[in-house]
Design a protein around this motif. Structure first.
Motif, short mmCIF file in Angstrom:
data_model
loop_
_atom_site.label_atom_id
_atom_site.label_comp_id
_atom_site.label_asym_id
_atom_site.label_seq_id
_atom_site.Cartn_x
_atom_site.Cartn_y
_atom_site.Cartn_z
N MET A 33 34.67 36.10 39.72
CA MET A 33 36.13 36.39 38.96
C MET A 33 35.87 37.32 37.94
SD MET A 33 37.65 35.71 35.92
CE MET A 33 36.82 34.62 35.03
N LEU A 34 34.75 37.49 37.36
CA LEU A 34 34.66 38.59 36.13
C LEU A 34 34.79 40.04 36.61
CD1 LEU A 34 31.52 36.50 34.35
CD2 LEU A 34 34.24 36.53 33.75
N VAL A 35 34.25 40.02 37.72
CA VAL A 35 34.27 41.56 38.18
C VAL A 35 35.36 41.93 39.47
CG1 VAL A 35 32.06 42.04 37.39
CG2 VAL A 35 32.31 41.19 39.84
N TYR A 36 36.38 40.82 39.47
CA TYR A 36 37.33 41.14 40.85
C TYR A 36 37.87 42.35 40.55
CZ TYR A 36 41.28 40.73 43.61
OH TYR A 36 42.22 40.74 44.51
N GLY A 37 37.89 43.34 41.43
CA GLY A 37 38.61 44.42 41.65
C GLY A 37 38.09 45.61 40.74
N HIS A 38 36.63 45.15 40.30
CA HIS A 38 35.74 46.26 39.36
C HIS A 38 35.03 47.26 40.41
CE1 HIS A 38 37.35 43.98 36.23
NE2 HIS A 38 36.34 44.52 35.21
#
Lengths: 380, 380
Positions: free
Chosen positions: A245-250
């Motif tokens: 979740m922390l890097v979703y879309g990153h």
């Protein structure tokens, strides 16, 4: 004021204390009894690392506050923006620390946005092989996301966050009062990370986000508090979806941010990154059209960009994605949202899924093709 | 071959494996089953970091070995010496890693002396926020001391080791066969760290050291094995004297090394540093003349320098000592030897003792005054 804690990545070391204290001004009396401010070494000099924007609006007030608390500080002021997340900026702050005679009892106090947080964190991790770190984030982005972290990164010319360190801050002080000098664009930019948390783990939070406007201070404080506590729950639980979740879309967002060379904020770039990832998820049969529309809707409602700007060549974006830390072989490895609040997991429970060049470029194309008709698409 | 282990500084993470394998040549067959060499990811490219001296004498052989083991390596070659323990050298190796497309599964394999070990360690700690680290030390100094460590440091113009990181190597391979191209001066230089271990924790080891000569390969292998195992015992026990022993003579030695700008080896500089510290200890009433003489004797027997060179101003040395990581207020904090094998501990069991400018400068003066009569002093 409420105080939360998130665990240290090294189990034998103490957790990070996060104080949520929304006051309109800096108040030494209110801070005097909070952990760091009561226990910090009064003999040593501490580094107050900030950027020139923050310094212009609050350095005098900060100096008064630390003076009232009898904490000796030496301000080190860097240029605002990504150019301070480089080895050059790091070298500059190292010299400043060495000049002023910092000891192992000194603390690095990072006061600013995500860039100041990363530079402060990398400095504190490495100077004299590790100093205490205290963060006082002054942007929405840093308050809801960047500062609630033990990972600190610098960029290389090849891509974002390619070098970094792990150091749990001793203390983080979240004060929405610090946001008063922020303009509307940067408040919205920061909320992209709150929307990320909502899309990945909380449909209720997405509803709350859609119900008000960022210029309402009380609403903003509430969104910040929920974002921080949702992120801390995820960090303490630390399951595969929590980490993802922390890097979703990153993976895609970082590539766009890198190519934009400062024209797009981090939140703006990852808004586009999350929309492209939702296209990718639908293309791969991992998601549905309702989830895709919810992405475009959420970001559009806050005036955040959702479409890859025309000027970037899609193969160029792919070549920057290849520098992502999680790139493996010829595949981008990234999480995807299944339905709002739930990430896709593979048969082994893993949430970083491999996507090759072809499907990523098709998702980028599909996103671009919606550019002119996005309003119509989300309403249907 | 014997395999030792030292504990990870983060208790939840795995220990470091140290293989002592003294062969005259690199042998892929012998290595094939050792931890790293059998388990390393065969798909990823790994960074082989070394300096141009080591590369000239063994890179072809190393390439053949890794090729035989089907391990893909990308050599990154730096300039020999302290100039590669800088941010500039670090930036150079970061660029090389980013150019070649390193992933989180990649390992940094540091093959060289103390400088290569430090640069490899700092690189592995920070690139992509942490890679695996394997060390193959090629100098006596690195084999008996520098490589047996989880601390990695770079220098700043202000002083040595002012920045650094903590990362336990996955594996360390000690092979005295790597030392064959070393000349006599650098073998003796490295033995200064073995003498340090003996002075601080083992009179028996000091006796063994005094009984033979460094050009005897069998004797050298034995000294290396004892040094490594004594250091590992100290690291695993990790008591106050164990921690202090590691840096005995280093506060003063580092300052002299810094001022020497490459003219003195690290071992040569700390030999002088230990002798000055022994003077300091006697001056402070913490030690006796027999212990002081044992210091001068031990280093003189190996042709190591014991006297502060005339060209350094003593106040200049003091001003560099002030940059030491453990300097507090106006005091140098350093361990002192009480009698051979035992460090001084204060009432609280602490072994880092404070020494002010006046007594340190007197100790430096006393050491210098022995310059012409040192032979006579140690014989009486």
């Amino acid at each position: 004021m409420s105080i939360l804690e998130f665990k240290n990545p090294y189990p034998s070391l103490p957790p990070t204390k996060v104080s949520l204290l929304h006051t309109s001004k800096l108040d030494a009396t209110a801070l005097a009894n909070i952990g760091f401010f009561s226990t910090v070494d009064r003999e040593s000099t501490h580094i107050l690392l900030t950027d020139s924007n923050v310094a212009a609006s609050m350095l005098d007030e900060l100096k008064d506050m630390f003076n009232n608390l009898r904490i000796k500080i030496h301000p080190v002021i860097v240029v605002p923006g990504e150019s301070s997340k480089t080895i050059q900026a790091y070298t500059h702050v190292l010299d400043a620390c060495a000049d002023v005679g910092i000891t192992k009892e000194s603390t690095v106090i990072g006061i600013g946005g995500g860039v100041v947080k990363d530079l402060s964190g990398f400095l504190a991790s490495t100077f004299l092989r590790g100093l205490n770190l205290v963060l006082m984030p002054t942007t929405v982005l840093a308050q809801v996301d960047a500062a609630i972290d033990w990972r600190h990164s610098l960029n290389l010319p090849h891509g974002k966050n390619l070098i970094g360190s792990i150091l749990a801050p001793a203390e983080i002080l979240i004060n929405a009062g610090f946001l008063k000098s922020l303009n509307d664009r940067w408040i919205r930019d920061g909320l992209a990370e709150s929307i990320k948390i909502a899309l990945c783990q909380s449909p209720d939070f997405l509803t709350l986000l859609s119900q008000a406007n960022p210029s309402d201070f009380t609403w903003l404080c509430r969104v910040i508090d929920i974002s921080v506590s949702e992120k801390i729950v995820a960090m303490n639980r630390d399951s595969a979806p929590d980490q993802a979740m922390l890097v979703y879309g990153h993976a895609i967002g970082h590539a766009i941010e890198h190519l934009a060379e400062g024209e797009l904020g981090h939140g703006e770039a990852i808004s586009i990154g999350m929309c492209v990832t939702a296209e990718l998820s639908l293309l791969a049969g991992l998601s549905d059209e309702l989830t895709l529309k919810a992405h475009y809707n959420a970001f559009t409602a806050f005036g955040l960009p959702t479409i890859v700007p025309d000027k970037y060549d899609l193969h160029q974006i792919w070549s920057v994605i290849r520098a992502d830390k999680r790139f493996r072989g010829d595949k981008m490895c990234a999480p995807a949202v299944k339905t709002i609040g739930t990430l896709v997991a593979d048969g082994n429970g893993k949430c970083f899924l491999p996507f090759g060049a072809e499907i990523v470029i098709r998702a980028l194309e599909l996103n671009k093709s919606r550019g002119k008709t996005i309003g119509k698409f989300v309403q249907n």
